[in-house]
Design a protein around this motif. Structure first.
Motif, PDB file in Angstrom:
ATOM      1  N   LEU A   1      -9.082  -7.036 -46.661  1.00 24.62           N
ATOM      2  CA  LEU A   1      -9.738  -5.986 -46.034  1.00 24.62           C
ATOM      3  C   LEU A   1      -8.567  -4.838 -44.859  1.00 24.62           C
ATOM      4  CD1 LEU A   1     -12.987  -7.853 -45.344  1.00 24.62           C
ATOM      5  CD2 LEU A   1     -12.296  -6.008 -47.418  1.00 24.62           C
TER       6      LEU A   1
ATOM      7  N   HIS B   1      -6.915  -2.631 -47.009  1.00 28.83           N
ATOM      8  CA  HIS B   1      -7.937  -1.135 -47.098  1.00 28.83           C
ATOM      9  C   HIS B   1      -8.001  -0.845 -46.693  1.00 28.83           C
ATOM     10  CE1 HIS B   1      -8.878  -2.683 -51.883  1.00 28.83           C
ATOM     11  NE2 HIS B   1      -8.493  -4.141 -51.874  1.00 28.83           N
ATOM     12  N   ALA B   2      -7.986  -0.950 -45.206  1.00 31.59           N
ATOM     13  CA  ALA B   2      -8.577  -0.181 -43.915  1.00 31.59           C
ATOM     14  C   ALA B   2      -7.360   0.654 -43.473  1.00 31.59           C
ATOM     15  CB  ALA B   2      -9.152  -0.925 -42.914  1.00 31.59           C
TER      16      ALA B   2
ATOM     17  N   ARG C   1     -17.142   4.124 -47.910  1.00 30.96           N
ATOM     18  CA  ARG C   1     -17.441   2.802 -47.904  1.00 30.96           C
ATOM     19  C   ARG C   1     -16.372   2.606 -46.628  1.00 30.96           C
ATOM     20  NH1 ARG C   1     -14.807   1.015 -52.989  1.00 30.96           N
ATOM     21  NH2 ARG C   1     -13.294   2.799 -52.819  1.00 30.96           N
TER      22      ARG C   1
ATOM     23  N   LEU D   1     -18.336   0.386 -44.179  1.00 32.30           N
ATOM     24  CA  LEU D   1     -18.778  -1.123 -45.135  1.00 32.30           C
ATOM     25  C   LEU D   1     -17.593  -2.087 -44.340  1.00 32.30           C
ATOM     26  CD1 LEU D   1     -20.522   0.177 -47.913  1.00 32.30           C
ATOM     27  CD2 LEU D   1     -21.736  -0.025 -45.885  1.00 32.30           C
ATOM     28  N   LEU D   2     -16.495  -1.258 -44.685  1.00 28.50           N
ATOM     29  CA  LEU D   2     -14.984  -1.910 -44.794  1.00 28.50           C
ATOM     30  C   LEU D   2     -14.901  -2.225 -42.919  1.00 28.50           C
ATOM     31  CD1 LEU D   2     -12.725  -3.070 -46.174  1.00 28.50           C
ATOM     32  CD2 LEU D   2     -11.509  -0.569 -45.729  1.00 28.50           C
TER      33      LEU D   2
ATOM     34  N   ASP E   1     -17.619  -5.574 -42.139  1.00 25.27           N
ATOM     35  CA  ASP E   1     -17.185  -6.819 -42.872  1.00 25.27           C
ATOM     36  C   ASP E   1     -15.731  -7.083 -42.660  1.00 25.27           C
ATOM     37  OD1 ASP E   1     -18.968  -6.385 -45.001  1.00 25.27           O
ATOM     38  OD2 ASP E   1     -17.282  -6.439 -46.216  1.00 25.27           O
TER      39      ASP E   1
ATOM     40  N   ARG F   1     -14.134   1.304 -56.637  1.00 21.39           N
ATOM     41  CA  ARG F   1     -15.641   0.460 -56.467  1.00 21.39           C
ATOM     42  C   ARG F   1     -16.280  -0.402 -57.106  1.00 21.39           C
ATOM     43  NH1 ARG F   1     -19.571   3.069 -53.043  1.00 21.39           N
ATOM     44  NH2 ARG F   1     -19.090   5.135 -53.262  1.00 21.39           N
TER      45      ARG F   1
ATOM     46  N   TYR G   1     -18.624  -4.395 -48.275  1.00 23.71           N
ATOM     47  CA  TYR G   1     -17.452  -3.438 -48.777  1.00 23.71           C
ATOM     48  C   TYR G   1     -17.254  -3.260 -50.353  1.00 23.71           C
ATOM     49  CZ  TYR G   1     -12.780  -1.393 -49.958  1.00 23.71           C
ATOM     50  OH  TYR G   1     -12.038  -0.569 -50.271  1.00 23.71           O
TER      51      TYR G   1
END
Length: 175
Positions: A43, A46-47, A69, A72-73, A76, A110, A128
């Protein structure tokens, strides 16, 4: 891969970026999403990438609205006790065609996220990865890409945008 004018723009974009997509999948495939530390690292990586591309996309005129998103990330990561890292820099020259290419990557992720979310254990935050497309949303995006007045230069720029987005994701775990 040889691209032909007879192929749809989406098919040409997919073919031109297949090795980039495979490289990102291989890089992120090393994470065990059932392991809390690996999932957190996944994560975080991805962030580093997603918010940078989303911010860049918001500044490109002529693109359809999309659902971020990044929030959402962040949620999380917060649930895992991890702050949002500083996003990397997405340094691709802005153009509408490049924006469509980058959007193809971000929205395509996605689909992969839904598949990956099935590996996340119950009790772990997965908003996410679980942020699926609304009914018809992915097909509508692909149709919109194919509906663009895409000459060779346009397709080339869309490929540049997509490759840049894939490259950002590919480099995010190493930061």
């Amino acid at each position: 891969m040889l691209l032909t004018k007879a192929q749809s723009t989406v098919a040409r974009l997919r073919a031109a970026t297949a090795s980039d997509h495979d490289a990102v999948d291989a890089g992120f495939g090393r994470y065990d999403l059932t392991d809390a530390a690996d999932y957190r690292a996944f994560l975080v990586a991805h962030a580093r990438a997603l918010p940078a591309v989303e911010a860049w996309l918001r500044d490109i005129p002529g693109l359809p609205a999309f659902r971020d998103r990044g929030n959402l990330l962040a949620d999380d990561l917060a649930a895992l006790g991890e702050p949002m890292p500083k996003p990397m820099r997405f340094a691709t020259a802005p153009s509408t065609a490049a924006g469509w290419g980058a959007m193809y990557v971000v929205e395509g992720s996605r689909l992969g996220g839904i598949m990956l979310s099935r590996s996340v254990p119950k009790g772990m935050p997965s908003a996410y990865l679980g942020a699926k497309h609304l009914p018809g949303e992915w097909r509508d995006l692909l149709a919109a890409i194919d509906a663009q007045a895409a000459d060779e230069a346009w397709v080339e720029q869309a490929v540049v945008g997509a490759k840049a987005a894939f490259a950002l994701y590919r480099s995010a775990p190493a930061v």
